[in-house]
Design a protein around this motif. Structure first.
Motif, PDB file in Angstrom:
ATOM      1  N   GLN A  32      -7.074  -4.676  -0.408  1.00 24.02           N
ATOM      2  CA  GLN A  32      -6.336  -3.496   0.040  1.00 24.02           C
ATOM      3  C   GLN A  32      -7.108  -2.721   1.105  1.00 24.02           C
ATOM      4  O   GLN A  32      -6.517  -2.233   2.073  1.00 24.02           O
ATOM      5  N   LEU A  46      -5.646  -2.116   4.727  1.00 25.32           N
ATOM      6  CA  LEU A  46      -5.423  -0.760   5.222  1.00 25.32           C
ATOM      7  C   LEU A  46      -5.967  -0.626   6.635  1.00 25.32           C
ATOM      8  O   LEU A  46      -5.324  -0.051   7.525  1.00 25.32           O
ATOM      9  N   LEU A  95       0.972   2.834  -3.243  1.00 20.15           N
ATOM     10  CA  LEU A  95      -0.301   3.088  -3.914  1.00 20.15           C
ATOM     11  C   LEU A  95      -0.251   4.476  -4.550  1.00 20.15           C
ATOM     12  O   LEU A  95       0.204   5.433  -3.921  1.00 20.15           O
ATOM     13  N   LEU A 127      -9.103   1.440  -3.842  1.00 21.29           N
ATOM     14  CA  LEU A 127      -8.594   0.234  -3.193  1.00 21.29           C
ATOM     15  C   LEU A 127      -9.377  -0.998  -3.623  1.00 21.29           C
ATOM     16  O   LEU A 127     -10.610  -0.972  -3.686  1.00 21.29           O
ATOM     17  N   LEU A 139       0.803  -1.221   0.000  1.00 17.83           N
ATOM     18  CA  LEU A 139       0.000   0.000   0.000  1.00 17.83           C
ATOM     19  C   LEU A 139       0.835   1.270   0.000  1.00 17.83           C
ATOM     20  O   LEU A 139       0.358   2.320  -0.445  1.00 17.83           O
TER      21      LEU A 139
END
Length: 297
Positions: A278, A282, A85, A274, A82
Motif C-alpha cells: 500500500q 500510494l 482505507l 499502510l 486505498l
C-alpha cells in the motif's frame, strides 16, 4: 409535397426526418447527448468519478488538466484499494488558491484545512514560509479513532532544504505522545508515529519527494521516501496522539507552533497504517497525479 420520406417539406414523423430536427432514435438535425444505444457520450463533458466531481464542486476546480489529474488520482487510489482505507484523508493541494488547496479529496465536508500565517498556494502546491505559516487539518487521531498502532502521514516535498523543520505532525503538552515527519535536519530525516520522543531516521541526500511515516503495529514503524522503505524500527507505541495534526509546523499542545517548515507541499495524506504494498502504491498514485500537473520531483 408530402411523401413517405418527407422530401420537400420538413417531415415530422418518418424514419429519416430530412428537413427538420426529427423525433426519432437517431435525431438528425437535433442536439443530442447520447448515442442511439443511450450509453455512450457523444456531445458534452467527459464523465468523472463521483468522488472527483464532488471535490471539483467544493474546491471550485475548473481547469481541465487539474480535473484530469484529480480524477485519475481517485481512480488509482480506488484501483489500489486505498480510497476506502480507514480514516483516509487526502489533500491534493490543487487549484492554486488557499481555499481550493484546503479541501480533503476523500470527503470535502471533513477535515478542511485552516491555513494560518503566510501560506501561499499556487498551481505547484502550498508554500510555507518558515516563520508563521501552517495549516490545521482538524484531524485528531484520538477523536477520529485511528488507534495508536495503525496510522500513517505523508508529505510530498518540492523543496530541497536542510534545516530544523517539521513538515507535518503534533505532540501532546508533556511530550509523551507525538507523530511527525521531519524532512532533512542536518542531513537526516526523522519519522515518528505515536511514540514518546523516539524516532527512526534516514540519512537523506535531499528533501525532495514523497515521504511517509507509518506504523502498523505496537512495535512496527517505518519510514518511506519515493516508494522505498528507507527506515524501520521497533519503537513501541505509547498512546494515540490527542490533538489536531498540523501541516507546515509542529503542533505542540503547550499552545505554540514550533519548527515551521520552508517546504512546498504538493500532496499530504493521513489515515490507517499502510502495508508495504500500500505504501508503494500510494506513492505511485501521488506521483502520477503530480506528473500530470507537471510538478513532480
Amino acid at each position: 409535397m408530402a411523401n413517405a420520406n418527407g422530401w420537400g417539406d420538413g417531415a415530422s414523423n418518418n424514419d429519416i426526418g430530412w428537413g427538420k430536427g426529427a423525433d426519432n432514435a437517431i435525431g438528425w438535425g437535433s442536439v443530442y447527448s447520447v448515442s442511439e444505444a443511450g450509453a455512450t457520450d457523444i456531445i458534452g463533458a467527459p464523465a468523472f468519478d463521483p468522488a472527483a466531481a464532488a471535490f471539483f464542486t467544493a474546491a471550485n476546480i475548473t481547469d481541465s488538466t487539474q480535473k484530469t489529474a484529480v480524477n485519475q488520482l481517485v481512480l488509482d487510489l480506488k484501483s489500489f484499494g486505498l480510497f476506502t482505507l480507514p480514516n483516509l484523508v487526502v489533500y491534493p493541494m490543487v487549484g492554486g488558491t488557499n481555499t481550493s488547496t484546503s479541501f480533503n479529496l476523500v470527503n470535502p465536508a471533513l477535515y478542511q484545512v485552516t491555513w494560518n500565517g503566510g501560506v501561499v498556494s499556487s498551481n505547484n502546491g502550498v508554500q510555507f514560509n518558515g516563520v508563521n505559516a501552517y495549516g490545521n487539518t482538524g484531524f485528531n487521531p484520538t477523536t477520529v479513532g485511528t488507534g495508536q498502532n495503525s496510522f500513517h502521514m505523508s508529505f510530498y516535498s518540492r523543496t530541497n532544504s536542510n534545516g530544523t523543520e517539521i513538515e507535518i505532525g503534533g505532540q501532546d503538552a508533556s511530550g509523551a505522545i507525538g507523530s511527525l515527519i521531519e524532512i532533512r535536519t542536518s542531513g537526516t530525516t526523522y519519522y515518528r508515529v505515536n511514540s514518546a520522543g523516539s524516532y527512526i531516521t534516514y540519512v537523506d541526500a535531499n528533501s525532495l519527494g514523497f515521504y511517509v511515516s507509518n506504523r502498523t503495529a505496537s512495535n512496527i514503524v517505518n519510514g518511506w521516501k519515493n516508494g522505498v522503505k528507507v527506515a524501520t524500527g521497533t519503537t513501541a507505541s505509547s498512546g494515540n496522539f490527542n490533538g489536531d495534526i498540523w501541516i507546515g509546523a509542529w503542533n505542540n499542545l503547550n499552545g505554540a507552533a514550533k519548527f515551521y517548515s520552508t517546504k512546498q507541499a504538493a500532496a499530504v495524506t493521513m489515515g490507517a497504517g499502510l502495508t508495504d504494498t500500500q505504501a508503494a502504491n500510494l506513492r505511485t498514485a501521488i506521483q502520477t497525479f503530480n506528473t500530470t500537473l507537471g510538478r513532480q520531483v
